[in-house]
Scaffold this active site. Structure first.
Site, short mmCIF file in Angstrom:
data_model
loop_
_atom_site.label_atom_id
_atom_site.label_comp_id
_atom_site.label_asym_id
_atom_site.label_seq_id
_atom_site.Cartn_x
_atom_site.Cartn_y
_atom_site.Cartn_z
N LYS A 190 -5.35 3.88 5.12
CA LYS A 190 -3.68 3.95 5.60
C LYS A 190 -3.49 2.42 4.61
O LYS A 190 -3.41 1.52 5.20
CB LYS A 190 -3.47 4.12 6.63
CG LYS A 190 -2.11 5.23 7.03
CD LYS A 190 -1.14 4.48 5.94
CE LYS A 190 -0.18 2.98 7.06
NZ LYS A 190 0.50 2.64 6.37
N GLY A 243 -3.10 -7.16 9.79
CA GLY A 243 -0.87 -6.94 9.69
C GLY A 243 -1.07 -7.70 10.55
O GLY A 243 -1.49 -8.89 10.83
N GLY A 248 -1.45 -5.14 15.43
CA GLY A 248 -2.74 -5.30 16.26
C GLY A 248 -2.11 -5.22 17.62
O GLY A 248 -3.60 -4.45 17.66
N GLU A 266 -7.02 -8.68 12.13
CA GLU A 266 -6.91 -9.34 11.70
C GLU A 266 -5.62 -9.59 11.33
O GLU A 266 -5.24 -8.90 10.79
CB GLU A 266 -8.11 -9.64 9.91
CG GLU A 266 -8.90 -8.94 10.31
CD GLU A 266 -10.20 -10.29 10.63
OE1 GLU A 266 -10.09 -10.76 10.46
OE2 GLU A 266 -11.26 -9.70 10.64
N CYS A 301 -2.01 -14.40 4.91
CA CYS A 301 -2.47 -14.89 6.55
C CYS A 301 -2.78 -16.64 6.69
O CYS A 301 -2.28 -16.86 7.88
CB CYS A 301 -3.53 -13.72 6.51
SG CYS A 301 -5.15 -13.70 6.08
N GLU A 401 4.94 -16.97 12.37
CA GLU A 401 4.52 -17.03 11.24
C GLU A 401 5.84 -16.65 10.36
O GLU A 401 6.47 -14.72 10.90
CB GLU A 401 3.91 -16.02 11.26
CG GLU A 401 2.86 -15.43 9.69
CD GLU A 401 1.92 -14.69 9.86
OE1 GLU A 401 2.86 -13.33 10.36
OE2 GLU A 401 0.87 -14.71 8.97
#
Ligand code: NAD
Length: 498
Positions: A190, A243, A248, A266, A301, A401
């Site tokens: 996906k 993502g 997550g 991740e 990331c 972030e």
């Protein structure tokens, strides 16, 4: 032949990407017939109308993947044959480098040169690495009692749902497809709704490489409409997710609400780059630090978004960093091979980054440069490379972030202070230290709470180097042999010899 910006523009204009989902070996429309537009963030223009999947399409894809897994067409295929298919798959990705470059650049705005120099080679080498290990992994015989033979088989999991983000659309898919397919699983991939096109080309090439139908399915659509039913599906044995931390955590909940499927996450980061006064080469440290935060528009990331600089070199480092940043990553048309920074992925992401820049100023950090939409680039989702100095680690710009080209510099007193500031975050993906003292480097590597540590480097690595985080950066490891074990399970077999 080196292509110019005009060549790439002509190719982009002529592009006819596949826009249907890929299920059971063929391209199909969504059962509902619905589509959604994918938008070029450099221009605001529609790139393509793509099939908009729902739970019904996910059901179809999972049923195909399960059927294919159970009949052994891939899971029990001779390992050498699986290896041949995966090697050919890697060759075909390499041969289609320009198409992949165009698809991801148009979908999410990354510079086309980054696609050709980083994403495509990184994807190819990862698939090759896992192709090569297919017949080189072994089970084990344990040293149990003489009256029995006990061995451990390593077997695939079944159907793996792979859910990936938009920042490295091709590469994140390749990082997970390599180990998942090498281990013998079936996959339902996906891609992110912002960047679905390269995944569809991947599916086509897997079949061209000799991959059987049903082994690699691709369902396109939105997170809630396709990712969620995939993660809740009772016939999906694992979710490999890359993502945001927010999603997550949802993946873990979905696993608990359904069949306890395995989940490897991740997720994001707020990675520190520590520069100590005994750094041997401040010029290289500054140039590396600039790319570590502004490369890929800061949508990385592992972006080195917190610069922890020892006080004696604080001013000198900022001066050098600023000097390099003026030229190294400047926003421009991502289809121009000379461009080193494209637009952010969407207007929402641009707003988010600009909002954080506003927050930083309100928190009292010093806006040293950048902070605005670059002049002349209003049609796209651009933000200038931005630097905040005199940041306190407690500020939101140092803790959250941002996922854009915004760096924060925090002064530190010494390495111990640097480690405590570096670890003072919910994240733990990557970290770097610049020092000429070998003991300091090893102590840092030992004490830092991060899954990836670089000494006098940043973003270095290859398919052999594990990729994954501590703390809320996730629990999985991409690349390396450990990834293969995360897409397989052991079976303990006891044979009575009495
Ligand atoms: P995101 O979490 O919004 O989306 C990622 C994927 O999850 C997309 O395919 C999306 O459609 C899907 N999704 C969204 N909501 C869902 C739901 N409710 N159920 C199931 N699936 C859902 O992340 P993003 O904005 O696409 O990517 C940026 C994030 O990815 C950043 O946090 C970044 O740090 C992280 N990232 C991590 C790594 C790593 O290796 N650790 C690598 C790249 C990106």
């Amino acid at each position: 032949m080196t292509l110019t910006r005009d060549d790439w523009k002509a190719r982009a204009a002529a592009l006819k990407p596949e826009t249907r989902m890929f299920i059971d070996g063929e391209f199909v429309d969504a059962l509902s017939g619905a589509t959604f537009p994918t938008i070029n963030p450099a221009t605001g223009e529609v790139v393509a109308e793509v099939a908009r999947g729902t739970a019904a399409d996910v059901d179809r894809a999972v049923a195909s993947a399960k059927r294919a897994f159970r009949d052994g067409r891939w899971s029990r295929l001779d390992p050498r044959d699986r290896m041949t298919v995966l090697s050919r798959f890697a060759d075909l990705i390499e041969a289609n480098a320009e198409s992949f470059a165009l698809l991801d650049t148009l979908d999410m705005g990354k510079p086309i040169s980054d696609m050709l120099n980083i994403d495509v080679p990184g994807s190819v080498s990862n698939i090759r690495f896992f192709a090569e290990v297919v017949d080189k992994t072994e089970g084990a015989v344990t040293n149990t009692t003489a009256s029995a033979l006990h061995y451990i088989l390593r077997q695939p999991l079944g159907v793996c749902g792979i859910v990936v983000p938009w920042n490295y659309p091709l590469m994140m898919a390749a990082w997970k497809l390599g180990p998942a397919l090498a281990a013998g699983n079936s996959v339902v991939l996906k891609p992110a709704e912002q960047s679905p096109l390269s995944a569809l080309l991947l599916a086509k090439l897997f079949m061209e490489a000799g991959g059987p139908a049903g082994i690699l399915n691709v369902v396109t659509g939105f997170g809630e409409e396709t990712g969620k039913p995939l993660a809740l599906h009772m016939d999906v044995d694992k979710i490999g997710f890359t993502g945001s931390g927010e999603v997550g955590k949802l993946m873990l909940i979905y696993a608990g609400q359904s069949n306890m499927k395995r989940v490897t996450n991740e997720c994001g980061g707020k990675s520190p780059q520590v520069i100590l006064a005994d750094c041997e080469d401040l010029d290289t440290a500054a140039a590396t630090a600039v790319s570590a935060i502004y490369g890929n528009q800061g949508e990385v990331c592992s972006a080195g978004s917190r610069l922890l600089v020892e006080r004696p070199i604080y001013d000198a480092f900022i001066e050098k960093f600023t000097e390099v940043a003026k030229t190294a990553h400047q926003p421009g048309d991502p289809l121009d091979p000379a461009t080193t920074m494209g637009p952010l992925v969407t207007p929402e992401q641009q707003d988010r980054v600009l909002r954080y820049i506003d927050i930083g100023q309100k928190e009292g950090a010093n806006l040293a440069f950048g902070g605005a939409v670059p002049a002349g680039l209003n049609a796209g989702c651009y933000v200038e490379p931005t630097l905040f100095t005199n940041v306190a680690n407690s500020m939101r710009i140092a803790q959250e972030e941002i996922f854009g080209p915004v760096a924060s510099v925090i002064p530190v007193d010494n390495v111990d202070h640097a480690i405590s500031v570096a670890n003072d975050t919910i994240y733990g993906l990557a970290a770097s230290i610049w020092t000429s003292n070998v003991k300091t480097a090893h102590r840092f590597a030992r004490d830092i709470e991060a899954g990836i540590v670089w000494v006098n480097a940043y973003e270095a690595g290859d398919a052999t180097t594990p990729w994954g985080g501590f703390k809320q950066s996730g629990n999985g490891r991409d690349k390396c042999l450990e990834a293969l074990s995360q897409y397989s399970q052991t079976k303990s077999v006891w044979i009575d010899l009495r």
